[in-house]
Every structure is written in structure tokens, then in C-alpha cells.
Design a protein around this motif. Structure first.
Motif, PDB file in Angstrom:
ATOM      1  N   TRP A  66       0.819  -1.203   0.000  1.00 21.78           N
ATOM      2  CA  TRP A  66       0.000   0.000   0.000  1.00 21.78           C
ATOM      3  C   TRP A  66       0.856   1.257   0.000  1.00 21.78           C
ATOM      4  O   TRP A  66       0.420   2.302  -0.444  1.00 21.78           O
ATOM      5  CB  TRP A  66      -0.919  -0.002   1.227  1.00 21.78           C
ATOM      6  CG  TRP A  66      -1.944  -1.074   1.192  1.00 21.78           C
ATOM      7  CD1 TRP A  66      -2.098  -2.025   0.217  1.00 21.78           C
ATOM      8  CD2 TRP A  66      -2.962  -1.329   2.151  1.00 21.78           C
ATOM      9  NE1 TRP A  66      -3.156  -2.848   0.525  1.00 21.78           N
ATOM     10  CE2 TRP A  66      -3.700  -2.442   1.693  1.00 21.78           C
ATOM     11  CE3 TRP A  66      -3.328  -0.710   3.358  1.00 21.78           C
ATOM     12  CZ2 TRP A  66      -4.778  -2.953   2.411  1.00 21.78           C
ATOM     13  CZ3 TRP A  66      -4.400  -1.216   4.057  1.00 21.78           C
ATOM     14  CH2 TRP A  66      -5.115  -2.334   3.585  1.00 21.78           C
ATOM     15  N   MET A 120       1.467   6.897  -0.520  1.00 17.19           N
ATOM     16  CA  MET A 120       0.283   6.056  -0.406  1.00 17.19           C
ATOM     17  C   MET A 120      -0.931   6.872  -0.823  1.00 17.19           C
ATOM     18  O   MET A 120      -0.810   8.049  -1.141  1.00 17.19           O
ATOM     19  CB  MET A 120       0.123   5.548   1.035  1.00 17.19           C
ATOM     20  CG  MET A 120      -0.221   6.614   2.051  1.00 17.19           C
ATOM     21  SD  MET A 120       1.107   7.735   2.451  1.00 17.19           S
ATOM     22  CE  MET A 120       2.038   6.775   3.623  1.00 17.19           C
ATOM     23  N   CYS A 121      -2.086   6.262  -0.804  1.00 15.44           N
ATOM     24  CA  CYS A 121      -3.318   6.950  -1.167  1.00 15.44           C
ATOM     25  C   CYS A 121      -3.442   8.245  -0.390  1.00 15.44           C
ATOM     26  O   CYS A 121      -3.224   8.265   0.817  1.00 15.44           O
ATOM     27  CB  CYS A 121      -4.511   6.051  -0.861  1.00 15.44           C
ATOM     28  SG  CYS A 121      -6.087   6.905  -0.929  1.00 15.44           S
ATOM     29  N   GLY A 149      -9.106   2.157 -10.112  1.00 15.91           N
ATOM     30  CA  GLY A 149      -7.671   2.074 -10.339  1.00 15.91           C
ATOM     31  C   GLY A 149      -7.261   2.808 -11.592  1.00 15.91           C
ATOM     32  O   GLY A 149      -6.245   3.491 -11.628  1.00 15.91           O
ATOM     33  N   CYS A 169      -7.246   6.676 -10.856  1.00 14.56           N
ATOM     34  CA  CYS A 169      -6.383   7.328  -9.868  1.00 14.56           C
ATOM     35  C   CYS A 169      -5.208   7.925 -10.612  1.00 14.56           C
ATOM     36  O   CYS A 169      -4.458   7.191 -11.265  1.00 14.56           O
ATOM     37  CB  CYS A 169      -5.887   6.328  -8.835  1.00 14.56           C
ATOM     38  SG  CYS A 169      -4.720   7.069  -7.678  1.00 14.56           S
ATOM     39  N   ALA A 176      -2.311   4.845  -6.996  1.00 12.97           N
ATOM     40  CA  ALA A 176      -2.131   4.471  -5.593  1.00 12.97           C
ATOM     41  C   ALA A 176      -2.858   3.188  -5.249  1.00 12.97           C
ATOM     42  O   ALA A 176      -2.677   2.638  -4.170  1.00 12.97           O
ATOM     43  CB  ALA A 176      -2.653   5.595  -4.700  1.00 12.97           C
ATOM     44  N   ARG A 177      -3.692   2.696  -6.141  1.00 12.02           N
ATOM     45  CA  ARG A 177      -4.527   1.546  -5.823  1.00 12.02           C
ATOM     46  C   ARG A 177      -3.928   0.265  -6.353  1.00 12.02           C
ATOM     47  O   ARG A 177      -3.323   0.243  -7.401  1.00 12.02           O
ATOM     48  CB  ARG A 177      -5.918   1.742  -6.429  1.00 12.02           C
ATOM     49  CG  ARG A 177      -6.735   2.721  -5.653  1.00 12.02           C
ATOM     50  CD  ARG A 177      -8.033   2.996  -6.355  1.00 12.02           C
ATOM     51  NE  ARG A 177      -8.991   3.625  -5.455  1.00 12.02           N
ATOM     52  CZ  ARG A 177      -9.862   2.961  -4.697  1.00 12.02           C
ATOM     53  NH1 ARG A 177      -9.890   1.658  -4.747  1.00 12.02           N
ATOM     54  NH2 ARG A 177     -10.687   3.605  -3.900  1.00 12.02           N
ATOM     55  N   LYS A 178      -4.161  -0.829  -5.593  1.00  9.40           N
ATOM     56  CA  LYS A 178      -3.621  -2.126  -6.006  1.00  9.40           C
ATOM     57  C   LYS A 178      -4.765  -3.099  -6.205  1.00  9.40           C
ATOM     58  O   LYS A 178      -5.706  -3.127  -5.414  1.00  9.40           O
ATOM     59  CB  LYS A 178      -2.696  -2.681  -4.914  1.00  9.40           C
ATOM     60  CG  LYS A 178      -1.670  -1.703  -4.431  1.00  9.40           C
ATOM     61  CD  LYS A 178      -0.600  -1.477  -5.431  1.00  9.40           C
ATOM     62  CE  LYS A 178       0.311  -0.360  -4.971  1.00  9.40           C
ATOM     63  NZ  LYS A 178       1.556  -0.322  -5.676  1.00  9.40           N
ATOM     64  N   LYS A 234      -6.138  -0.450  -0.958  1.00  8.31           N
ATOM     65  CA  LYS A 234      -5.218   0.687  -0.888  1.00  8.31           C
ATOM     66  C   LYS A 234      -5.100   1.092   0.571  1.00  8.31           C
ATOM     67  O   LYS A 234      -5.827   0.578   1.412  1.00  8.31           O
ATOM     68  CB  LYS A 234      -5.754   1.854  -1.710  1.00  8.31           C
ATOM     69  CG  LYS A 234      -7.037   2.369  -1.136  1.00  8.31           C
ATOM     70  CD  LYS A 234      -7.450   3.643  -1.801  1.00  8.31           C
ATOM     71  CE  LYS A 234      -8.639   4.220  -1.101  1.00  8.31           C
ATOM     72  NZ  LYS A 234      -8.366   4.659   0.264  1.00  8.31           N
ATOM     73  N   CYS A 235      -4.254   2.059   0.830  1.00  5.51           N
ATOM     74  CA  CYS A 235      -4.087   2.557   2.201  1.00  5.51           C
ATOM     75  C   CYS A 235      -5.438   2.933   2.791  1.00  5.51           C
ATOM     76  O   CYS A 235      -6.215   3.644   2.160  1.00  5.51           O
ATOM     77  CB  CYS A 235      -3.187   3.780   2.172  1.00  5.51           C
ATOM     78  SG  CYS A 235      -3.248   4.745   3.684  1.00  5.51           S
TER      79      CYS A 235
END
Lengths: 596, 183, 295
Positions: free
Chosen positions: C120, C130-131, C170, C173, C177-179, C208-209
Motif C-alpha cells: 500500500w 500512499m493513497c 484504479g 487514480c 495508488a490503488r492495487k 489501498k491505504c
């Protein structure tokens, strides 16, 4: 010819089916995506096939609405190709989801958990628009088929065409908004709707010309349109190049440069030349879709498609061939009057077909405007047919938007009416169509259904209700992996007064009462009376020994050592003392009151 | 006469179609929705809530020790039972059977699988502190040893959080955003 | 062909069904480990991520975040973080702490080789990224199911069970930042629930975070439990909560707090600093900012 087409279709379809199964099972890791693009071949294929679907409606519905003469056969082929393309356009957005079984969450309706989809999202608009478009195209196609047996149904074709006309433009605009409402730099552009619609119509025209070649005749109007649209697409690509400095060269060559060869008579008069031209357009536009969806490719000619991607492409192409030609053949063969269901006209040019249509219509006595004669839109026959259903549709859409805006799930979202607008026209079109046909069947009795068809419609209705119920319920949650047990002893840390109060009410109040005296109901009947916990007694015993009593137990009290920590016991003792003080103070007040 | 019969049969047909449609909706909802909470097995110790409730002045928290301050309400451990049952409590002959069963029982006789899914965060203590009584959610069915979970689904939680039910209790408005109760 | 049409269609459909089923059968990519992955594997993966330099962020100055501008926003709480680039030395302890706190899964070797981790927190240049929990989040706008949504107290929350895996968030963004859980980490033996407070995610959902949502939730619940009904209540301000990354940083370069609470370390320590955010996020009202230099 049919046999070879079906064999070719099967040869593509079967491995494609395997690729599809593998993709659904493995999920998005199977095809080429990475953390930067996230979408890949399935979405490219989706946009490609939905574009192809539009051309069918363009040709049959829009031409009908604009009174451009098209013979029955071409129109029906166009409508059928729309339907088959939509089947594949519907499969791809479903299979590309990470959690396919949650797809019902995209429906903009309240579900059993009180959840609502995010109607401001382009994907929700997509879902609704395409579903409505598929349904209306099906209704349009079946109406057209049936006009051979029930000429009265012809009255409804033009109103439906007028409903479908904006819907085509709407659907593809919404598909373009899937991209244009995002932050991806390559997808920015207010011209995206126009771009996508032009691309859709262009590819659709190419498909139609291809299908007409397989039928064995040609419609010159469509070929000319294909050329004109290639110019339009080139203009847009050049504009995109000037704006963003990017161009998909292979798409440009296949769909921009090569189609110009139509201008050479040798090529266009030869059936294989025309097939090559159309195929070139289709290939070029598919490459362009790949390029749009995965902007980090670089040169799209070097795109790393793996076998799954090729499998998915083969699945859709093979499936289209099988489904389209299979249905076409079935309708020709199984239905009454084989050979004339599609109004088979033998290898004629549009001019002849035009003539025949005019003669037929003259026979039916439908008033047709002479050239140069203008009819007010609301004096036209279509408007009269559509008036009431449209009113119902608009009313329903209004009620629906008010309902959506009032949903409490959107309480923390910047949400306005503008976010729902893309959903409204499909809603209007759907309700209008339903009203139109219900009125046609019950009120005007314009057509009758055979017993077979009646049963089929009831069964369909029941299935739709079952689907709605399943969507509403939304599946069950995963079971927990945890166990409910008795409370374990906590960590030994100082305890706040409020926490001590809660502990007292839980553990001690059963006998000692919430106020520290005793719980009259319990104690008198069931248990020996506990010691009085007044201030003198507590002070005389001292905090330490009280804590020991709690932890180690006493005459009628079990030990709490394994259940309460020493700090908790201390907190309880302190709370006990507070209670005792409160008790004496209220007793004093009571005495004072009684003394007065 | 015949026209009346025709009318009746048409009416009947329409009623049947409507019924079939509505029935299939609810059937699909039932089949696809959350499964009903299973009736839990009694366990090794025959416990009767009717003997242990308000009638003898016992609060729920006396045995379900977490219901005032913790997320989980917990089930009583044997030690919690023995707090009272260390002495023979009645002259009822059944008490001897109970005592012998208790003597042989596990330390944690009522361990069971949690029914609430893992992604749901439910804190009993917060609800008790806000003034929600145990019976408000669990109903009075506990007298018949029923958990009351037939009432539990996200919709019933949301209705109270949004203030649509329990209006007479005057609860403070509760959080309705997803992250308040989910992880 | 010797058979008639009916037999031909029958055999074709049989082959089709078999093809589909055959494609659906499980092809094991890696055999299930049986044992859970060791802590060392998680540590090694973080080291690998640190060694693969990612592009630095393009930072621009931004004003101090204020109250959220969404309807129903809390006027008391807006949680966020500030990362002090002057103190941060890129050691990566925050990444490991976050991974262990949130049960972030490992990735298969071929993904690791290409730098596609599930972490994250990413090191971009030498800054942990991170996010940003944008107040005007582009991801939340496009999520079709509402799984990506904003809490009134400023977190961009991700509800895994509501996610259908469309990956629209995703794609939208601006800073990736997104997984996405391309793999079923549990089945492949790549996930381990170090922290029972945080659920493991299924295959096919985004993550994400979360600004350690579970810690904030637990704190809030504990606070509300100790309130007495009827007494005047202080409101919960989330004081004393720290995210795992902020706790782990040896230089205290990551500061978590409440932008709307003057007593929060976040407000106190960012008072005289210049705040930055990535250029792409500057107009989106981020809650997680960078700081460098003094005013």
C-alpha cells in the motif's frame, strides 16, 4: 457456403470458448493488464462489438426514421447483426470483472441490504443503456419480422425507430464517457462521444458490407457511406494527433488509408475487393480500440497479446459467425414461407428495392410525404402513436430520478441531478416501449399472440421477476472464521472510572446491586444476603484486602482471579467506595428531608 | 352466461399470472439471500433462559459479560455459572442433575462459530451505552432460548441507524456511512 | 460427412461444452504452500521493492487542508497525514509495518520481478507514497457499486465486500495508488493474517491505504462505550491513534492526526511548514500531504 462459414466459425469459437473459460476462472491476471492500465482486451472487445451493434440500428432504425429507403432484407440483416453483436458486447464487461458474482451490485436499484449503486458512475449508465438497447433492438427486430404476417404492426416500426435513434447515440456516448470522464490523459477530450460514435458507425458499416457480400448482393449507398466515414475518422485522428501528439499508425493505415482504395473501380466491383476493404476497416478499428483502452502500449502494432487475448478475439468472431448465420438460416428454413422471411430480393441494387418498397406502401395506403412537402413533427403519425407512451415514460423517469436523489446512501456524496441524466433516456425508452406494446396488444389489439407465444411471454415474465428477486437479494455473505467464546481475561492496565462502572454493572450488580446495596429481587429469593458495603466497613477493611477478596473469593463469593485483572479489581474497589459515599450522602439527604 | 364465464376465466388467468410473477420474485429473493440463522444445538448443559431472566432479577450482562462494554457479548464460562450454582439453589430435584452436569462440564461449554460475517464490526458496548436494550434487537424470544437473529440483516440495522424504526426511543442519530460498521 | 445435421449439431454442442469446462478447470500456477509464508519473505519483498527505484513525485505547493467539502462532512474530524521529506531517509520501515498491520499479500515472482507489488505504501524516489484520501476523489466518483466512498471524517474508504472488481477506480487514480488483487493470495500461500483486526481480501478486489481504519474504528468504539447515556459527551476526536507507518518511522517523519483538531500533532507540526502534494492531486484536496522546508 453456409457449411464453410459454420466450420470456420466453429474453428474460431471452440478454442475461444476455452480461452473464455480460463479467463473467467483465473480472473483478470489471465489477460495482459498491468497496474497502470487495468483494462485490456476484454474492454477493447466490448467497445468494438458495441460499436458494431450500433450500425445495425443505424441502418434499420435511423434510415427508417429519416425515410431513407432500405429494402427489407438489408434492414433485417442489420437488425439481426445488432442483436448478435450485443450478445458478445454483453459477455465481455461481465467476464472482465474481478468478482463476477457481484455484478448485480451495478444495478441502480435498491437491494435487500439497503444498498444502492453509485449512479454517478459511467459503468452504471453503461449497464442500463446497453440492457435497454438490447431489449429494444430485440423488440424492433421481432416487430419487423412479424410485419410480413401482421401488416398492422408496421405502424409501430417508425415510432420504435424514433425511440431507437437517440438511444444509439446515447449508448455510445455513454461508452465513450467510460473513458472521457476519467483522469487518464490520453482519454481526455470533449470530442470523445463524437469520436466513438463515428468509429462505431464506421465499423458497423464495414460489418454490414461484409455481411451483404456474404449474402451475394450489394448496397452502394452503404459502401459510399463507409468511404465518407473513413474520411471523417481520418479527420478526427489528425485532430487527436495535433491535440495530444499520438496516433495509432496501424489503425490509421488499415482503417484510414486502405479504405480509400474503394475509389478504384476494379477493387470495388470485385466481391473479394470489397470484402478486403471491409475487413481492413474492421481490423484497423479493433487495433484502434486496443490502443485507446491500453494507452501505455506505445506502438499498438507491438502490443503483447498473449494466447488468451487471441482466444477471446476468436471467441467473439467465431461466435458471431455461428450465431448470426445460424439464426439467419434457421429463420429462413424453419419459419413459414422459407426464402421470403427476410424479404429475399435477389441481388438487386438499392434503386430496385426502393421502387418495390414504394409500390408496396402505396398499396397499404400509408400517407407518404411528397418530396419537398413538410409535415409538422407533431402532426405526424409516429408522434400520435408515441404520445401517450412517451408521457408515461417521462413521468416514470421523473419519479425515478426523485427516488434516486432521495436515497440516503448518497448522503455523503456530491450528487446532483446531472449525475442521473445519462440514465434517464434509457428509462424513458424502456417504459415507452413497454407502454406502446402493451397498448398495442390490449387496447388497440393490433396483433395477436399464438398460444405458444403467450406461454413464452408468461414464462419470460416469470424469469424476469426471478432475476429481479435474485438481484434484490444479492447473495449471501461469507461465514465467519471466528468463534464466539467466553470472555478472556484482559491485559493488566489501569481502568477508567467509566469502565469500572461498566464492570461493576456486569459482574457485581447481580448480588450487590447497581447502587452497591443489594439486588433485592435476586438476593432475597436465591442467594444469601451479601455484606453491607457501607463506607465504614469498606474503610475498615482497606483497599488491599478488598482487592484480595475480589480476586480470591470469600464465604459466598467465588474467586475472580482468572476473569478479572488486578487493575480491574482495584478499579472495582474504587468504584465501590464511590458508591458507598453516594449512598451515605443520599441517606443524609433523606434524613434531612424527613426531618424537615 | 358464457360471457360471464369467459370474463371469470380471463380474470383468473390474470390473477394466476400476477401471482406467479410475484411468487417467483420472492422465491428468488429467499433462495439467493442470506441463509437463516441455524437453531443452535443446546449443548451439553441444559440451560433455560426462562429461569434466568428478569423473573429472578438477573440482567443479561451477568452471564453475557461483554454486552455492556465489549464488542462481543460473549457466552458464560463455567466459572460464571459456578458463581451462583456453587450452592444448590432450589429444592427442585432437578438441581442435583444440574450440579453433576456442571461438575463434569468444559470450562467453555458454549463455544460456537460466529454467525456475523468477519467484515462486519458490531460492538455491543456502544449500543448499550447509547441506550439500546438487549430486547430491542434480540426480541423477547430469548425466553424460549432463541437468539433473535432472524431479525438481523443489514436492512434492519440501517433502518434503526437512519432513525426509521425505534423512533419512540429517541436514539441519537447513528452513523450510516459504510466504514462505520465495515472493514 | 456421414452424419446428418442433427448429429452434427449434437456433437458440436458437446464439444463446445467440453471446451468450456476444460478451460474452466484449475490450472495450478503454484502449488499451495501448506505453511504460511514466513515473516522473512515479507521483509525480503520490501527490500526488493526498495531496490527498484520508482519515479519521484512531482510535488507542488498546496494550502493546509481544511474541512471536507462533501455534504454531511464532520466539522470536528478530518484525518490525514503529513510526511516530512526533510526527515525521511527512505529506509522503508513504514512499508514493512503497513504490510504486517494490514495483512498485505506477497506477489508471485514474475510480478515481483516487474515491480508490481501489492504494497500500500510505495517508495517514489525517496518519498513514501500512499493513497492521499482526496477530498474530491476521482476513484470514488467512478466506482459503480459504491465500494469506494468517503467517510464524513475524511477517509477514502474501500469496502472489499462491495467491490465487483471493475478496476475503474484504479484506472482513474492519477497517481496509481490503488492495487488490484490479481491473484488469490490465500490459495497461493502468499497471504498471512498477521493482524486479526484486518480481514484478508478476496481475489478480484481493489485495495489501498486505509489510514488504519481498523485502529480508528476500535478507538471510536471504545470511546463511545465509555460514555454514559444522558451525560454531556465530549465528541470523539481520535486523539492518541497512530497509523502503523507513523508508529514505525524511526525519524517520526510520518505524522498522523486530525486536520480539524488544534491539539492534534498533525496540526501542530505542520503549522510552520510548507505543504506539498503531487501535481496530479493538487486540485483534488488531498488529506495526506508532504512537507519540506519552513515557512
Amino acid at each position: 457456403m453456409f457449411k464453410y462459414l459454420m466450420l470456420a466459425g466453429l474453428a474460431l469459437f471452440l478454442p475461444g470458448l476455452y480461452a473464455l473459460g480460463y479467463s473467467i476462472f483465473e480472473g483478470p491476471s489471465a489477460w495482459m493488464v498491468d497496474s497502470r492500465t487495468f483494462w485490456g482486451t476484454p474492454i477493447s472487445l466490448f467497445v468494438f462489438w458495441i460499436g458494431l451493434a450500433h450500425a445495425g440500428t443505424l441502418l434499420s432504425a435511423i434510415f427508417l426514421a429519416l425515410e431513407i429507403k432500405l429494402d427489407r432484407r438489408t434492414a433485417l440483416i442489420a437488425e439481426l447483426s445488432t442483436l448478435v453483436c450485443l450478445v458478445f458486447a454483453g459477455i465481455f464487461p461481465l467476464m472482465h470483472l474481478g468478482v463476477v458474482e457481484n455484478f448485480y451490485m451495478v444495478m441502480p436499484l435498491l437491494d435487500a441490504r439497503g444498498n444502492f449503486a453509485n449512479v454517478g458512475s459511467p459503468l452504471v449508465w453503461d449497464f442500463c443503456c446497453i440492457a435497454v438497447y438490447a431489449l429494444l433492438s430485440l423488440v424492433f427486430f421481432m416487430t419487423h419480422l412479424k410485419t410480413r404476417e401482421i401488416p398492422a404492426l408496421d405502424k409501430y416500426r417508425k415510432p420504435m425507430a424514433w425511440l431507437l435513434f437517440p438511444l444509439v447515440l446515447w449508448v455510445h456516448t455513454v461508452v465513450s464517457l467510460d473513458f472521457a470522464t476519467t483522469f487518464v490523459p490520453q482519454w481526455r477530450g470533449a470530442f470523445f462521444p463524437v469520436y466513438f460514435i463515428a468509429g462505431a458507425i464506421f465499423s458497423g458499416l464495414a460489418l454490414m458490407n461484409l455481411l451483404l457480400c456474404s449474402e451475394g448482393y450489394r448496397v452502394r449507398l452503404l459502401e459510399r457511406l463507409q468511404l465518407i466515414f473513413s474520411w471523417f475518422m481520418c479527420a478526427i485522428w489528425v485532430w487527436d494527433l495535433m491535440l495530444k501528439g499520438s496516433l495509432c499508425t496501424s489503425a490509421f493505415i488499415f482503417a484510414g488509408v486502405l479504405p480509400q482504395f474503394r475509389m478504384i473501380a476494379v477493387i470495388r466491383e470485385n466481391k473479394w475487393g470489397r470484402i478486403a476493404l471491409s475487413l481492413s476497416v474492421l481490423i484497423g478499428l479493433f487495433l484502434e480500440r486496443l490502443y485507446i483502452v491500453s494507452p501505455d502500449f506505445g506502438s499498438c502494432a507491438a502490443s503483447p497479446l498473449n494466447w488468451i487475448d487471441w482466444g477471446l478475439i476468436a471467441f467473439s468472431v467465431g461466435g458471431f459467425v455461428l450465431l448470426f448465420f445460424g439464426i439467419r438460416r434457421y429463420l429462413n428454413w424453419k419459419m413459414e414461407g422459407a426464402g421470403s422471411y427476410f424479404g429475399e430480393v435477389d441481388g438487386t441494387d438499392l434503386a430496385d428495392a426502393e421502387q418495390q418498397e414504394l409500390e408496396k406502401e402505396g398499396a397499404r395506403g400509408i400517407a407518404k410525404p411528397r418530396k419537398g412537402f413538410y409535415i409538422q413533427p407533431w402532426a405526424s403519425e409516429e408522434y400520435h402513436v408515441l404520445r401517450l407512451p412517451l408521457l408515461v415514460g417521462f413521468a416514470f423517469a421523473l419519479v425515478y430520478s426523485i427516488w434516486v436523489l432521495s436515497q440516503s446512501v448518497f448522503a455523503n456524496v456530491e450528487f446532483s441531478f446531472a449525475n442521473i441524466v445519462p440514465l434517464l433516456y434509457p428509462v424513458i425508452a424502456l417504459v415507452t416501449t413497454v407502454t406502446l406494446y402493451v397498448r398495442a396488444y390490449f387496447v388497440e389489439q393490433a396483433f395477436t399472440l399464438s398460444r405458444h407465444e403467450k406461454w413464452a411471454s408468461v414464462i419470460v415474465l416469470v424469469l424476469v421477476a426471478a432475476c429481479a428477486g435474485a438481484f434484490f437479494a444479492g447473495g449471501s455473505s461469507q461465514n465467519s472464521t471466528n468463534t464466539i467464546d467466553s470472555q478472556s481475561i484482559g491485559v493488566d492496565a489501569p481502568v477508567s472510572q467509566s469502565h469500572a462502572r461498566l464492570l461493576w454493572n456486569t459482574r457485581c450488580a447481580t448480588c450487590h446491586g447497581v447502587d452497591g446495596k443489594f439486588n433485592e429481587k435476586f438476593v432475597r429469593e436465591f442467594y444469601p444476603v451479601p455484606q453491607k458495603l457501607d463506607v465504614q466497613r469498606l474503610d475498615s477493611l482497606g483497599t488491599d484486602s478488598l482487592v484480595k477478596v475480589i480476586l480470591n473469593g470469600r464465604a459466598n463469593m467465588n474467586a475472580y482471579a482468572g476473569r478479572l485483572t488486578p487493575s480491574e479489581a482495584l478499579g472495582l474497589v474504587n468504584y465501590m467506595q464511590t458508591l458507598a459515599k453516594q449512598a451515605t450522602e443520599s441517606a443524609k439527604e433523606g434524613d434531612n428531608d424527613s426531618a424537615r | 352466461m358464457r360471457r360471464e364465464k369467459e370474463k371469470k376465466s380471463r380474470l383468473f388467468k390474470w390473477a394466476a399470472i400476477c401471482f406467479a410473477v410475484v411468487f417467483s420474485f420472492f422465491l428468488a429473493d429467499f433462495l439467493m439471500g442470506e441463509p437463516r440463522v441455524p437453531e443452535r444445538a443446546v449443548g451439553s448443559i441444559p440451560f433455560d433462559h426462562a429461569l434466568h431472566g428478569d423473573s429472578i432479577g438477573l440482567d443479561c450482562a451477568a452471564c453475557h459479560t461483554g454486552s455492556r462494554a465489549s464488542a462481543n457479548a460473549f457466552m458464560p464460562s463455567k466459572a460464571d455459572c459456578m458463581d451462583c450454582h456453587r450452592l444448590p439453589l432450589t429444592e427442585n430435584p432437578g438441581i442435583e442433575t444440574l450440579d453433576s452436569v456442571l461438575a463434569k462440564a468444559d470450562d467453555r461449554p458454549w463455544s460456537h462459530k460466529r454467525h456475523l460475517p468477519d467484515h462486519v464490526v458490531f460492538h455491543h458496548g456502544v449500543h448499550a451505552a447509547a441506550g439500546v436494550a438487549c430486547a430491542d434487537c434480540h426480541g423477547r424470544g430469548y425466553m424460549q432460548n432463541r437468539y433473535g437473529a432472524e431479525l438481523f440483516n443489514m436492512q434492519s440495522c440501517l433502518k434503526c441507524h437512519r432513525g426509521e424504526t425505534f423512533k419512540e426511543k429517541g436514539f441519537k442519530p447513528a452513523a450510516t456511512y459504510c466504514a462505520a460498521c465495515h472493514r | 460427412m456421414g452424419m446428418d445435421r442433427r448429429e452434427f449439431i449434437k456433437s458440436c454442442s458437446l464439444v463446445a461444452v467440453m471446451g468450456l469446462l476444460f478451460g474452466c478447470r484449475k490450472i495450478p500456477l503454484e502449488e499451495l504452500a501448506g505453511d504460511l509464508p514466513s515473516l522473512k519473505r515479507f521483509e525480503d519483498e520490501v527490500k526488493l521493492a526498495l531496490s527498484q527505484a520508482k519515479k519521484s513525485l512531482d510535488l507542488v505547493k498546496i494550502p493546509t487542508p481544511g474541512a471536507l467539502k462533501i455534504p454531511g462532512a464532520s466539522t470536528l474530524n478530518r484525518f490525514g497525514m503529513a510526511i516530512d521529506l526533510d526527515s525521511c531517509d527512505g529506509c522503508g520501515k513504514c512499508i514493512l509495518a503497513c504490510n504486517l498491520e494490514n495483512n498485505v499479500p506477497l506477489v508471485p515472482n514474475e510480478d515481483a520481478a516487474r515491480g508490481r507489488f501489492m504494497h500500500w505504501v510505495d517508495m517514489r524516489g525517496s518519498a513514501p507514497f500512499m493513497c492521499a484520501h482526496c477530498g474530491n476523489a476521482p476513484c470514488e466518483r467512478v466506482c459503480p457499486t459504491g465500494a469506494a466512498n468517503h467517510t464524513p471524517d475524511g477517509l477514502s474508504a474501500m469496502m472489499y465486500k462491495r467491490c465487483t472488481g471493475s478496476r475503474f477506480c484504479g484506472a482513474n487514480c492519477p497517481v496509481q495508488a490503488r492495487k488490484f488483487n490479481f491473484n488469490d493470495a490465500q490459495k497461493l500461500g502468499l497471504a498471512r493474517q498477521f493482524n486479526r483486526e484486518v480481514p484478508l481480501r478476496d481475489k478480484g478486489v481493489m485495495e489501498k491505504c486505509s489510514l488504519c481504519l481498523h485502529r480508528l474504528q476500535n478507538d471510536r468504539l471504545k470511546f463511545k462505550t465509555s460514555l454514559t447515556v444522558g451525560e454531556t459527551a465530549e465528541e470523539w476526536r481520535g486523539r492518541g491513534v497512530k497509523t502503523a507507518c507513523a508508529e514505525a518511522c524511526p525519524k517520526n517523519a510520518i505524522i498522523f492526526g486530525n486536520w480539524l483538531d488544534e491539539k492534534s500533532p498533525l496540526v501542530k507540526l505542520t503549522k510552520n511548514r510548507v505543504l506539498y502534494a503531487p501535481r496530479e492531486l493538487a486540485d483534488l484536496d488531498p488529506s495526506v500531504v508532504f512537507m519540506r522546508g519552513r515557512r
